[in-house]
Every structure is written in C-alpha cells, then in structure tokens.
Scaffold this active site. Structure first.
Site, PDB file in Angstrom:
ATOM      1  N   ASP A 152      50.681  50.261  46.385  1.00 49.33           N
ATOM      2  CA  ASP A 152      50.013  49.228  45.557  1.00 49.33           C
ATOM      3  C   ASP A 152      51.021  47.973  45.205  1.00 49.33           C
ATOM      4  O   ASP A 152      52.007  48.276  44.595  1.00 49.33           O
ATOM      5  CB  ASP A 152      49.567  49.813  44.171  1.00 49.33           C
ATOM      6  CG  ASP A 152      48.666  49.008  43.398  1.00 49.33           C
ATOM      7  OD1 ASP A 152      48.318  47.721  43.752  1.00 49.33           O
ATOM      8  OD2 ASP A 152      48.193  49.386  42.422  1.00 49.33           O
ATOM      9  N   GLY A 189      46.551  52.182  48.603  1.00 50.68           N
ATOM     10  CA  GLY A 189      46.813  50.963  47.558  1.00 50.68           C
ATOM     11  C   GLY A 189      46.244  51.189  46.373  1.00 50.68           C
ATOM     12  O   GLY A 189      46.313  52.221  45.857  1.00 50.68           O
ATOM     13  N   HIS A 190      45.871  50.012  45.800  1.00 54.42           N
ATOM     14  CA  HIS A 190      45.516  49.951  44.727  1.00 54.42           C
ATOM     15  C   HIS A 190      44.118  50.805  44.197  1.00 54.42           C
ATOM     16  O   HIS A 190      44.241  51.590  43.011  1.00 54.42           O
ATOM     17  CB  HIS A 190      45.216  48.596  44.186  1.00 54.42           C
ATOM     18  CG  HIS A 190      44.853  48.119  42.700  1.00 54.42           C
ATOM     19  ND1 HIS A 190      45.759  48.099  41.629  1.00 54.42           N
ATOM     20  CD2 HIS A 190      43.645  47.535  41.926  1.00 54.42           C
ATOM     21  CE1 HIS A 190      45.521  47.658  40.500  1.00 54.42           C
ATOM     22  NE2 HIS A 190      44.288  47.298  40.742  1.00 54.42           N
ATOM     23  N   PHE A 191      43.127  50.745  44.952  1.00 58.95           N
ATOM     24  CA  PHE A 191      41.706  51.405  44.764  1.00 58.95           C
ATOM     25  C   PHE A 191      41.842  52.511  45.658  1.00 58.95           C
ATOM     26  O   PHE A 191      41.234  52.801  46.371  1.00 58.95           O
ATOM     27  CB  PHE A 191      40.790  50.443  44.815  1.00 58.95           C
ATOM     28  CG  PHE A 191      40.261  49.518  43.674  1.00 58.95           C
ATOM     29  CD1 PHE A 191      39.991  49.712  42.716  1.00 58.95           C
ATOM     30  CD2 PHE A 191      40.513  47.964  44.066  1.00 58.95           C
ATOM     31  CE1 PHE A 191      39.766  49.069  41.536  1.00 58.95           C
ATOM     32  CE2 PHE A 191      40.404  47.243  43.190  1.00 58.95           C
ATOM     33  CZ  PHE A 191      39.976  47.851  41.592  1.00 58.95           C
TER      34      PHE A 191
END
Length: 301
Positions: A249, A275-277
């Site tokens: 992320d 990553g982020h999600f």
C-alpha cells in the site's frame, strides 16, 4: 433437491439488510446481518468507498456474528449535507457512529478499522474503552511512521489552509486516483472487480462531494495529535488485535503496521502481498485468519 434441503441451504446463507437511521439529525445508512444476539462486529470503511467495501466479507462473518457496516455522511448511501452547513470531521463521525450504536442497543463490539475507519474507531474507543472487545486493523494508521510520501501534499494543506493548497488535492478525487487505490500493489489485477472504482467515482462526482472530501483531508490532521492517546489506550486496555495489512500500500505502507507491536506485543500481525483494499484481493486469506481470531476472543466474551 427437496424443499427441506432448499430451506436448509437458504438458512445457511446469511441475509444482509440495508437500513437507514437518523442520528444527530442526519440519515445514516448501514448494512446489518447475522444473529441479533451474536457478538457484534462493527465494520468501519475507508476513503473513497463505503460499506460497499465489506459486501463480500459480511456474509462470511454473519453466520455467527452480528455485523454492522455504516456509511459515514458524504459516503455511500448516507446523507451528504452541504459542507457549509455540516461539520465533516473525524470527531463528528465518531460521535455519529456512537449514536448509531446506541440506537441499535449495542454496548459491546469488535471493530474492523480500515483507512478513515481507524481514527474514527480509535476515537470511539477513547470515548467508551469498556465497550471494545477486539480490533481487526487493515491498513489503518495510528503511528506517525505510517504517514509517508503520499501524505506530503496533505500535510502541506494542514500547515497552510490556503485555497491553493486545497485545490492541489483535487487530484485525490479523480478517476485515475480512485482506480489507483484499488490496483496499485496488486500482482493479479484480474482479481479486482472494476465495479469498485466505478461505484466510488460516481459517488465522488456528486455535486458538492469534492468539497466534503477536501474538508476531510484537512481534518485528518486532527487525528495525528491523538496518536499518543490511541497508543496509550492500546497499552492500558490491551485489546485483542489482529493486523491484516496490504504491505504494498502506497497510502498506508507497512511502516505503519509494525509499530502496533510496540504497544501490543501480543497482537497478531500478517503482512499480505497486496495493496490498499486488501479485501478485494485477499479475502480468501483474510477470512480464515479473522474467523480464527474472533473465535478465540469473542465467542466466550
């Protein structure tokens, strides 16, 4: 398949309800599923999404747990009052989430906190430390080590509340950035449903929503001075915690994950190759870890 088999099969698939409550004069939308007498798991979403980010997770927890996933004002299906007449702040959001839980008669809950959900959840924990049964932390920050390069233009806005600094953040609500948040750091993008960024962007593009988001970028700076209080809460109350963190992320890098272990050395940490999600990519890895964790800490609580 017989009729009885059909009914048995249906009963094993939890139904999600889509509800709205008026809290503090504003309509709050929330998803709710699971047994009403089960341990409560509160799901607090991030930017720029909504409770939509939990749509796949909810049925995988709701056989056993009472799951509640609200949308903050200005997000998802909750009301989005004009930013000139409504306080878009993390403190206000925490108060509204508190009010929703009180309306629902919930006095004890675990929290899944992600991105914006972390400071909202931690502010809620400071208000009612006795109500928190556990934390699932997914790319949600409580340590200054976690605010890296992505945050530099936002920090500049905190330091200089000028129109120029504000407009420089318009890039954060563009379609390119919204898609970036879902696909950056993901090795197999075919695992990511493109409806995610189409859904989020449609909501970001509503008239007036950009100013709502820019107000929140500004107010995020009020969370940082509370980091020591969040950390003191961890040390004092020692809530059970599992950290499931997308290590690639760019927004909340893994630099923000490991410091939790300073204050909660018994926390369970998993750095995931995404990553982020993370839920969009690693749901199959995350759910067994979550269910094992919740089973150990909530079922007899």
């Amino acid at each position: 398949m017989t009729a009885s088999n059909v009914l048995h099969h249906a009963s094993s698939n939890p139904v999600t309800h889509y509800r709205t409550a008026t809290v503090g004069g504003v309509e709050i939308f929330y998803r709710e599923a699971g047994p009403s007498d089960g341990p409560v798991v509160l799901l607090l979403h991030g930017f720029p999404t909504s409770s939509h980010m939990f749509r796949n997770l909810i049925p995988l927890l709701a056989d056993k747990y009472h799951v509640i996933a609200p949308d903050y004002p200005g997000f998802g299906h909750s009301a989005a009052p004009d930013h000139a007449a409504f306080e878009y702040s993390f403190g206000h959001y925490a108060d509204l989430m508190d009010g929703l839980l009180q309306q629902l008669g919930v006095s004890r809950y675990a929290m899944y906190v992600m991105d914006y959900g972390a400071p909202i959840g931690y502010r809620l924990a400071l208000k009612h430390p006795e109500r928190v049964s556990a934390f699932i932390v997914q790319n949600g920050n409580a340590y200054e080590e976690g605010l890296k390069a992505f945050w530099d233009p936002i920090k500049a806005y905190w330091a200089d509340n000028s129109q120029e600094r504000r407009e420089a953040l318009n890039v954060l609500v563009t379609p390119e950035t919204t898609k970036f948040q879902y696909v950056d750091g993901v090795s197999d993008v075919s695992r990511i449903d493109p409806d995610n960024w189409a859904h989020d962007q449609a909501l970001l593009d509503r008239p007036g929503n950009r100013d709502i988001q820019l107000d929140l970028f500004r107010d995020y700076g009020t969370n940082v001075p509370l980091y020591p209080d969040f950390q003191a809460f961890f040390r004092q109350h020692k809530p059970p915690m599992i950290i499931l963190w997308g290590k690639n992320d760019f927004i909340f890098p893994a630099d923000g994950a490991t410091p939790y272990l300073r204050d909660l050395p018994e926390a369970e940490l998993h750095l995931l190759d995404t990553g982020h999600f993370a839920l969009e990519d690693k749901l199959d890895e995350m759910v067994p870890l979550m269910r094992s964790f919740l089973g150990r800490h909530l079922d007899d609580n």
